[in-house]
Design a protein around this motif. Structure first.
Motif, mmCIF file in Angstrom:
data_model
loop_
_atom_site.group_PDB
_atom_site.id
_atom_site.type_symbol
_atom_site.label_atom_id
_atom_site.label_comp_id
_atom_site.label_asym_id
_atom_site.label_seq_id
_atom_site.Cartn_x
_atom_site.Cartn_y
_atom_site.Cartn_z
ATOM 1 N N SER A 21 0.827 -1.216 0.000
ATOM 2 C CA SER A 21 0.000 0.000 0.000
ATOM 3 C C SER A 21 0.855 1.257 0.000
ATOM 4 O O SER A 21 0.491 2.267 -0.613
ATOM 5 N N GLN A 22 2.007 1.214 0.679
ATOM 6 C CA GLN A 22 2.892 2.378 0.693
ATOM 7 C C GLN A 22 3.495 2.615 -0.694
ATOM 8 O O GLN A 22 3.588 3.758 -1.165
ATOM 9 N N LEU A 23 3.869 1.529 -1.347
ATOM 10 C CA LEU A 23 4.443 1.628 -2.692
ATOM 11 C C LEU A 23 3.410 2.120 -3.701
ATOM 12 O O LEU A 23 3.708 2.960 -4.558
ATOM 13 N N TRP A 24 2.198 1.602 -3.587
ATOM 14 C CA TRP A 24 1.154 1.966 -4.528
ATOM 15 C C TRP A 24 0.721 3.424 -4.336
ATOM 16 O O TRP A 24 0.515 4.149 -5.302
ATOM 17 N N PHE A 66 12.776 3.924 -2.901
ATOM 18 C CA PHE A 66 12.506 3.765 -1.471
ATOM 19 C C PHE A 66 13.785 3.324 -0.754
ATOM 20 O O PHE A 66 14.680 2.739 -1.380
ATOM 21 N N PRO A 67 13.891 3.551 0.551
ATOM 22 C CA PRO A 67 15.058 3.069 1.302
ATOM 23 C C PRO A 67 15.143 1.545 1.252
ATOM 24 O O PRO A 67 14.125 0.854 1.093
ATOM 25 N N TRP A 80 10.247 -3.559 -6.408
ATOM 26 C CA TRP A 80 9.435 -2.367 -6.715
ATOM 27 C C TRP A 80 9.954 -1.177 -5.904
ATOM 28 O O TRP A 80 10.121 -0.072 -6.430
ATOM 29 N N ALA A 81 10.222 -1.418 -4.623
ATOM 30 C CA ALA A 81 10.684 -0.343 -3.741
ATOM 31 C C ALA A 81 12.014 0.236 -4.229
ATOM 32 O O ALA A 81 12.198 1.460 -4.263
ATOM 33 N N ARG A 82 12.918 -0.628 -4.602
ATOM 34 C CA ARG A 82 14.221 -0.135 -5.056
ATOM 35 C C ARG A 82 14.064 0.702 -6.330
ATOM 36 O O ARG A 82 14.660 1.770 -6.459
ATOM 37 N N VAL A 99 3.122 13.414 0.039
ATOM 38 C CA VAL A 99 2.795 12.172 0.745
ATOM 39 C C VAL A 99 3.913 11.139 0.631
ATOM 40 O O VAL A 99 3.982 10.198 1.432
ATOM 41 N N LYS A 100 4.802 11.300 -0.336
ATOM 42 C CA LYS A 100 5.784 10.244 -0.610
ATOM 43 C C LYS A 100 6.801 10.027 0.516
ATOM 44 O O LYS A 100 7.098 8.869 0.842
ATOM 45 N N PRO A 101 7.341 11.071 1.152
ATOM 46 C CA PRO A 101 8.242 10.804 2.274
ATOM 47 C C PRO A 101 7.569 10.019 3.398
ATOM 48 O O PRO A 101 8.195 9.160 4.025
ATOM 49 N N SER A 102 6.301 10.304 3.642
ATOM 50 C CA SER A 102 5.561 9.563 4.666
ATOM 51 C C SER A 102 5.443 8.093 4.287
ATOM 52 O O SER A 102 5.597 7.198 5.133
ATOM 53 N N CYS A 103 5.180 7.823 3.017
ATOM 54 C CA CYS A 103 5.079 6.432 2.543
ATOM 55 C C CYS A 103 6.396 5.693 2.753
ATOM 56 O O CYS A 103 6.422 4.534 3.187
#
Length: 199
Positions: free
Chosen positions: A100-103, A169-170, A163-165, A121-125
């Protein structure tokens, strides 16, 4: 019988290709994009992935994974068992806490119309993604989410890691990096990557 999988390898369709490779099953890959004529020919929603099994079309990657694992009796605990309840808990938790965070970040990067995107919103995700990963890895009691048994939720979490990389994303905790390394060493993972490159 040969299954037909619709969806680009860079999408959630990769999860389906990966499981089909794990199961050693024949399939045809149609690298259709979202809302393309190809995907709309089998699914009016235009979403990927879609699996065609005879005259039946199944959509949603998690539903497809569950269907294939149940049908072929592998990489899943039996329906109605306590182990299956635990496995499903992992699946739903990953969808809720990780995917959900990625999407959400994806929607506010390129999916939504530009006027509806809220970049703030992206830093929060990203922060929530890392916190949730840390908790999940702290609960790991073996090589995989279900201990020593590789199963459906590992495919979903493994795909989310890639997907995160790609989304910047960290990396998350070191334990997650080691977990992803184990997943990516599986022959079926490498075969799915190769199959997607051909498709």
């Amino acid at each position: 019988m040969t299954y037909k999988v619709y969806g680009m390898v860079q999408s959630r369709a990769f999860r389906v290709l990966w499981l089909l490779e794990e199961l050693g099953l024949d399939y045809e890959h149609v690298p259709a994009g979202p809302h393309s004529a190809e995907i709309k020919s089998v699914s009016a929603l235009g979403k990927v992935p879609a699996l065609v099994d005879g005259d039946t079309v199944i959509t949603d990657s998690s539903a497809i994974l569950t269907y294939l694992a149940d049908k072929h009796g592998a990489f899943t605990a039996p329906a109605g068992s306590k182990a299956r309840a635990r496995q499903d808990s992992w699946t739903f938790r990953i969808l809720d806490e990780i995917e959900s965070q990625l999407w959400t970040a994806s929607k506010h990067s390129f999916v939504l119309p530009e006027a509806e995107r809220v970049a703030e919103v992206k830093p929060s995700c990203k922060a929530e993604y890392v916190r949730n990963l840390e908790r999940i890895m702290a609960e790991l009691e073996g090589d995989y989410l279900m201990g020593d048994a590789f199963s459906v939720p590992d495919i979903i979490l493994g795909h989310c890691g890639g997907w995160a990389r790609n989304a910047g994303f960290p990396d998350g905790p070191d334990a997650f990096g080691a977990y992803l390394k184990r997943l990516r060493a599986r022959p079926a993972f490498r075969a799915a990557v190769s199959a997607g490159q051909k498709g």
